[in-house]
Scaffold this motif. Structure first.
Motif, PDB file in Angstrom:
ATOM      1  N   ILE A  12      56.138  41.239 126.913  1.00 48.35           N
ATOM      2  CA  ILE A  12      55.402  40.147 127.569  1.00 48.35           C
ATOM      3  C   ILE A  12      55.056  40.522 129.009  1.00 48.35           C
ATOM      4  N   ILE A  13      56.012  41.115 129.707  1.00 46.81           N
ATOM      5  CA  ILE A  13      55.791  41.507 131.106  1.00 46.81           C
ATOM      6  C   ILE A  13      54.722  42.587 131.216  1.00 46.81           C
ATOM      7  N   ALA A  14      54.586  43.438 130.208  1.00 52.69           N
ATOM      8  CA  ALA A  14      53.592  44.518 130.229  1.00 52.69           C
ATOM      9  C   ALA A  14      52.161  43.982 130.128  1.00 52.69           C
ATOM     10  N   VAL A  15      51.994  42.802 129.545  1.00 51.46           N
ATOM     11  CA  VAL A  15      50.650  42.286 129.277  1.00 51.46           C
ATOM     12  C   VAL A  15      49.784  42.156 130.537  1.00 51.46           C
ATOM     13  N   PRO A  16      50.249  41.535 131.622  1.00 49.29           N
ATOM     14  CA  PRO A  16      49.373  41.443 132.800  1.00 49.29           C
ATOM     15  C   PRO A  16      48.967  42.818 133.353  1.00 49.29           C
ATOM     16  N   PHE A  17      49.870  43.778 133.294  1.00 51.31           N
ATOM     17  CA  PHE A  17      49.543  45.132 133.765  1.00 51.31           C
ATOM     18  C   PHE A  17      48.501  45.775 132.856  1.00 51.31           C
ATOM     19  N   PHE A  18      48.653  45.565 131.558  1.00 47.89           N
ATOM     20  CA  PHE A  18      47.659  46.045 130.590  1.00 47.89           C
ATOM     21  C   PHE A  18      46.294  45.432 130.894  1.00 47.89           C
ATOM     22  N   ILE A  19      46.271  44.117 131.109  1.00 47.01           N
ATOM     23  CA  ILE A  19      45.018  43.412 131.369  1.00 47.01           C
ATOM     24  C   ILE A  19      44.330  43.951 132.617  1.00 47.01           C
ATOM     25  N   VAL A  20      45.087  44.121 133.691  1.00 49.85           N
ATOM     26  CA  VAL A  20      44.505  44.620 134.944  1.00 49.85           C
ATOM     27  C   VAL A  20      43.933  46.023 134.751  1.00 49.85           C
ATOM     28  N   CYS A  21      44.681  46.892 134.097  1.00 47.67           N
ATOM     29  CA  CYS A  21      44.185  48.253 133.845  1.00 47.67           C
ATOM     30  C   CYS A  21      42.898  48.216 133.035  1.00 47.67           C
ATOM     31  N   TYR A  22      42.875  47.400 132.002  1.00 53.07           N
ATOM     32  CA  TYR A  22      41.699  47.324 131.130  1.00 53.07           C
ATOM     33  C   TYR A  22      40.489  46.795 131.904  1.00 53.07           C
ATOM     34  N   TYR A  26      40.513  51.307 133.622  1.00 57.06           N
ATOM     35  CA  TYR A  26      41.505  52.376 133.482  1.00 57.06           C
ATOM     36  C   TYR A  26      42.037  52.334 132.047  1.00 57.06           C
ATOM     37  N   TYR A  27      41.214  52.848 131.132  1.00 57.59           N
ATOM     38  CA  TYR A  27      41.525  52.704 129.712  1.00 57.59           C
ATOM     39  C   TYR A  27      42.715  53.540 129.265  1.00 57.59           C
ATOM     40  N   ILE A  28      42.934  54.683 129.867  1.00 59.66           N
ATOM     41  CA  ILE A  28      44.086  55.504 129.470  1.00 59.66           C
ATOM     42  C   ILE A  28      45.398  54.819 129.854  1.00 59.66           C
ATOM     43  N   PRO A  29      45.564  54.367 131.114  1.00 61.34           N
ATOM     44  CA  PRO A  29      46.790  53.613 131.416  1.00 61.34           C
ATOM     45  C   PRO A  29      46.921  52.344 130.575  1.00 61.34           C
ATOM     46  N   ALA A  30      45.803  51.663 130.319  1.00 69.02           N
ATOM     47  CA  ALA A  30      45.847  50.463 129.474  1.00 69.02           C
ATOM     48  C   ALA A  30      46.316  50.832 128.071  1.00 69.02           C
ATOM     49  N   LEU A  31      45.801  51.938 127.567  1.00 64.06           N
ATOM     50  CA  LEU A  31      46.186  52.402 126.236  1.00 64.06           C
ATOM     51  C   LEU A  31      47.672  52.763 126.182  1.00 64.06           C
ATOM     52  N   VAL A  32      48.151  53.446 127.201  1.00 71.04           N
ATOM     53  CA  VAL A  32      49.568  53.823 127.264  1.00 71.04           C
ATOM     54  C   VAL A  32      50.445  52.566 127.295  1.00 71.04           C
ATOM     55  N   LEU A  33      50.071  51.603 128.124  1.00 70.71           N
ATOM     56  CA  LEU A  33      50.832  50.348 128.198  1.00 70.71           C
ATOM     57  C   LEU A  33      50.827  49.622 126.855  1.00 70.71           C
ATOM     58  N   PHE A  34      49.659  49.562 126.229  1.00 70.18           N
ATOM     59  CA  PHE A  34      49.560  48.866 124.946  1.00 70.18           C
ATOM     60  C   PHE A  34      50.409  49.567 123.880  1.00 70.18           C
ATOM     61  N   CYS A  35      50.330  50.891 123.827  1.00 71.77           N
ATOM     62  CA  CYS A  35      51.117  51.654 122.842  1.00 71.77           C
ATOM     63  C   CYS A  35      52.616  51.467 123.078  1.00 71.77           C
ATOM     64  N   ALA A  36      53.038  51.554 124.332  1.00 79.16           N
ATOM     65  CA  ALA A  36      54.457  51.391 124.650  1.00 79.16           C
ATOM     66  C   ALA A  36      54.930  49.989 124.268  1.00 79.16           C
ATOM     67  N   ALA A  37      54.126  48.988 124.596  1.00 82.25           N
ATOM     68  CA  ALA A  37      54.490  47.612 124.258  1.00 82.25           C
ATOM     69  C   ALA A  37      54.531  47.423 122.738  1.00 82.25           C
ATOM     70  N   SER A  38      53.582  48.015 122.039  1.00 81.55           N
ATOM     71  CA  SER A  38      53.563  47.921 120.574  1.00 81.55           C
ATOM     72  C   SER A  38      54.803  48.565 119.961  1.00 81.55           C
ATOM     73  N   LEU A  39      55.226  49.671 120.536  1.00 76.11           N
ATOM     74  CA  LEU A  39      56.433  50.340 120.021  1.00 76.11           C
ATOM     75  C   LEU A  39      57.673  49.472 120.199  1.00 76.11           C
ATOM     76  N   THR A  40      57.709  48.682 121.266  1.00 77.41           N
ATOM     77  CA  THR A  40      58.873  47.803 121.455  1.00 77.41           C
ATOM     78  C   THR A  40      58.968  46.775 120.340  1.00 77.41           C
ATOM     79  N   ASP A  41      57.829  46.438 119.743  1.00 79.54           N
ATOM     80  CA  ASP A  41      57.855  45.489 118.627  1.00 79.54           C
ATOM     81  C   ASP A  41      58.636  46.067 117.458  1.00 79.54           C
ATOM     82  N   MET A  42      58.398  47.330 117.180  1.00 79.52           N
ATOM     83  CA  MET A  42      59.109  47.985 116.094  1.00 79.52           C
ATOM     84  C   MET A  42      60.587  48.158 116.454  1.00 79.52           C
ATOM     85  N   LEU A  43      60.841  48.575 117.678  1.00 79.40           N
ATOM     86  CA  LEU A  43      62.213  48.852 118.100  1.00 79.40           C
ATOM     87  C   LEU A  43      63.087  47.605 118.160  1.00 79.40           C
TER      88      LEU A  43
END
Length: 182
Positions: A12-22, A26-43
């Motif tokens: 949840i905390i990653a979302v505002p940072f993802f939004i700002v990057c997007y 800054y699509y690469i940092p946004a992509l990294v944030l989104f991927c990392a956040a998505s992985l936490t769902d699995m973990l």
């Protein structure tokens, strides 16, 4: 707060940072944030089940965190015309319908568990977002443009189809919730 719940809160905390990057392009940092956040769902789910750390907080906040992450991405993609608005409307209609059914069920003392089709829907949506963001970074002159475009939109359509399917499945399996509450 246990580790799975911390991972959920991190998503949840990653979302505002993802939004700002997007928004700033800054699509690469946004992509990294989104991927990392998505992985936490699995973990968080694996850890919670393996170590018996399932909590009411996690049951509520984990799927909510997924929705906040994915639907924020879809909103941004409507803004830059990556996806059409009607797709998000279909997704939100499903979510509001199911949230309403869960609320009615909860008021009757019944908990309705998530179905596998809903989990598949979430994974497809996450992969669709990832591929659509990758698509932003591929120049039209690149040989990767066409395949990335095809994969991104195939995943998007698959996620929409699974959204509709899982919504229908959910309503059909749980229609008794509305019948019992009358």
């Amino acid at each position: 707060m246990n580790l799975p719940n911390k991972l959920t809160m991190g998503r949840i905390i990653a979302v505002p940072f993802f939004i700002v990057c997007y928004i700033l392009g800054y699509y690469i940092p946004a992509l990294v944030l989104f991927c990392a956040a998505s992985l936490t769902d699995m973990l968080d789910g694996k850890i919670a089940r393996k170590y018996h750390l399932v909590t009411n907080f996690g049951k509520i906040m984990d799927p909510l965190a997924d929705k906040i992450l994915v639907y924020s991405a879809f909103c941004l993609m409507i803004g830059d015309r990556t996806i059409p608005a009607w797709m998000l409307i279909v997704i939100l209609a499903r979510e509001f319908t199911i949230a309403g059914m869960r609320t009615v069920a909860a008021s009757e003392g019944t908990v309705i568990a998530a179905a596998m089709s809903g989990k598949i829907k979430t994974v497809l949506q996450m992969f669709a977002v990832i591929m659509l963001m990758l698509f932003h970074g591929v120049p039209e002159t690149s040989g990767l443009y066409a395949p990335v475009h095809l994969i991104a939109y195939a995943l998007l359509w698959a996620s929409i189809i699974m959204t509709v399917y899982s919504g229908i499945e959910y309503v059909v399996k749980n229609i008794r919730v509305f019948r019992e509450s009358e």
